[in-house]
Write a protein that holds these residues in place. Structure first.
Motif, PDB file in Angstrom:
ATOM      1  N   LYS A   1      41.424  51.602  50.614  1.00 33.12           N
ATOM      2  CA  LYS A   1      40.952  50.418  51.334  1.00 33.12           C
ATOM      3  C   LYS A   1      40.589  49.295  50.375  1.00 33.12           C
ATOM      4  O   LYS A   1      40.946  48.131  50.590  1.00 33.12           O
ATOM      5  N   ALA A   2      39.896  49.631  49.287  1.00 31.53           N
ATOM      6  CA  ALA A   2      39.500  48.623  48.306  1.00 31.53           C
ATOM      7  C   ALA A   2      40.712  48.016  47.612  1.00 31.53           C
ATOM      8  O   ALA A   2      40.758  46.806  47.354  1.00 31.53           O
ATOM      9  N   ALA A   3      41.711  48.839  47.313  1.00 27.43           N
ATOM     10  CA  ALA A   3      42.912  48.341  46.641  1.00 27.43           C
ATOM     11  C   ALA A   3      43.672  47.360  47.530  1.00 27.43           C
ATOM     12  O   ALA A   3      44.136  46.316  47.067  1.00 27.43           O
TER      13      ALA A   3
ATOM     14  N   ARG B   1      36.421  59.406  49.839  1.00 25.38           N
ATOM     15  CA  ARG B   1      36.589  58.788  48.515  1.00 25.38           C
ATOM     16  C   ARG B   1      37.994  58.212  48.367  1.00 25.38           C
ATOM     17  O   ARG B   1      38.169  57.054  47.948  1.00 25.38           O
TER      18      ARG B   1
ATOM     19  N   ASN C   1      38.485  55.216  50.833  1.00 22.16           N
ATOM     20  CA  ASN C   1      37.773  54.009  50.399  1.00 22.16           C
ATOM     21  C   ASN C   1      38.455  53.368  49.191  1.00 22.16           C
ATOM     22  O   ASN C   1      38.483  52.135  49.073  1.00 22.16           O
ATOM     23  N   ARG C   2      39.008  54.194  48.305  1.00 27.61           N
ATOM     24  CA  ARG C   2      39.724  53.639  47.154  1.00 27.61           C
ATOM     25  C   ARG C   2      40.983  52.911  47.613  1.00 27.61           C
ATOM     26  O   ARG C   2      41.305  51.825  47.110  1.00 27.61           O
TER      27      ARG C   2
ATOM     28  N   THR D   1      38.913  44.694  56.011  1.00 27.96           N
ATOM     29  CA  THR D   1      39.753  45.872  56.169  1.00 27.96           C
ATOM     30  C   THR D   1      38.924  47.039  56.691  1.00 27.96           C
ATOM     31  O   THR D   1      37.851  47.317  56.165  1.00 27.96           O
ATOM     32  N   THR D   2      39.431  47.706  57.727  1.00 32.52           N
ATOM     33  CA  THR D   2      38.760  48.885  58.277  1.00 32.52           C
ATOM     34  C   THR D   2      39.775  50.016  58.422  1.00 32.52           C
ATOM     35  O   THR D   2      40.968  49.779  58.638  1.00 32.52           O
TER      36      THR D   2
ATOM     37  N   GLU E   1      50.358  53.671  45.396  1.00 35.42           N
ATOM     38  CA  GLU E   1      49.469  54.798  45.663  1.00 35.42           C
ATOM     39  C   GLU E   1      50.198  55.995  46.269  1.00 35.42           C
ATOM     40  O   GLU E   1      49.844  57.144  46.005  1.00 35.42           O
TER      41      GLU E   1
ATOM     42  N   SER F   1      42.400  45.579  50.100  1.00 31.29           N
ATOM     43  CA  SER F   1      41.585  44.370  50.274  1.00 31.29           C
ATOM     44  C   SER F   1      41.674  43.463  49.062  1.00 31.29           C
ATOM     45  O   SER F   1      41.790  42.235  49.184  1.00 31.29           O
ATOM     46  N   ALA F   2      41.626  44.063  47.858  1.00 29.13           N
ATOM     47  CA  ALA F   2      41.696  43.269  46.627  1.00 29.13           C
ATOM     48  C   ALA F   2      43.057  42.587  46.491  1.00 29.13           C
ATOM     49  O   ALA F   2      43.134  41.421  46.073  1.00 29.13           O
TER      50      ALA F   2
END
Length: 202
Positions: free
Chosen positions: A70-72, A64, A67-68, A121-122, A38, A74-75
């Motif tokens: 963070k999601a990456a 946005r 959060n993207r 994840t925060t 990223e 966590s996944a």
């Protein structure tokens, strides 16, 4: 029964230690991989508003993009934890005997245990004074990972909390031509300022 009373707590401790090591490695590898892909820059995560003179008036995070990211992360961590259905705990046979004389000695017993994990994840955004009208803005990612370990006739859990600095910048404000640091006794701040003013006039 005496062996079980010694064996179960020992296996729990070894399992927790091994699980914490595994979680730490999994989190570090996942975060490093995502950040390398990223390449998040401070300018891409934060929008700075300025007045006509160029002074910073507000700081807004781009939810946005954050959060993207963070999601990456966590996944990626969840995928690594999900690959680990079982874990093998290695304990020296001398340690299993319960004698301090043989602790850590002898061949190692390989004991398989079942594991199941999760990740939380925060994102935290903090502003800290860094000098005269200077503010350190830091965006941190806090990752909490949990692992449930099922061992024979019992279970235990392992938890690892890790923080990563995603972006950081020092925000510069308008620096005054002069400033005063007032120090003194235990009286309140306003009282010290008045005393300092009176001494300056004299």
């Amino acid at each position: 029964m005496a062996f079980d009373r010694h064996f179960i707590p020992l296996l729990q401790q070894y399992s927790r230690t091994h699980a914490q090591w595994y979680l730490t490695c999994a989190v570090n590898e996942a975060v490093t991989e995502v950040l390398s892909e990223e390449k998040p820059a401070y300018a891409a995560l934060v929008n700075l508003s300025k007045d006509t003179e160029g002074n910073i008036t507000s700081v807004e995070t781009d939810t946005r993009t954050i959060n993207r990211l963070k999601a990456a992360v966590s996944a990626a961590i969840a995928a690594r934890i999900g690959q680990k259905q079982t874990m093998t705990v290695s304990i020296p046979m001398g340690t299993l005997l319960g004698s301090h004389l043989f602790t850590g000695r002898g061949p190692r017993a390989e004991i398989p245990v079942s594991v199941s994990g999760s990740v939380l994840t925060t994102i935290n955004s903090t502003l800290t004074a860094a000098g005269v009208n200077q503010t350190d803005h830091r965006i941190e990612m806090e990752i909490k990972t949990y692992l449930l370990i099922a061992i024979p006739t019992a279970y235990t859990t392992a938890e690892v909390t890790t923080s990563f600095i995603i972006a950081e910048s020092v925000l510069l404000g308008k620096v005054p031509e002069a400033y005063t640091v007032v120090e003194g006794d235990q009286q309140d701040t306003i009282g010290r300022i008045f005393d300092y003013s009176a001494q300056t006039e004299n």
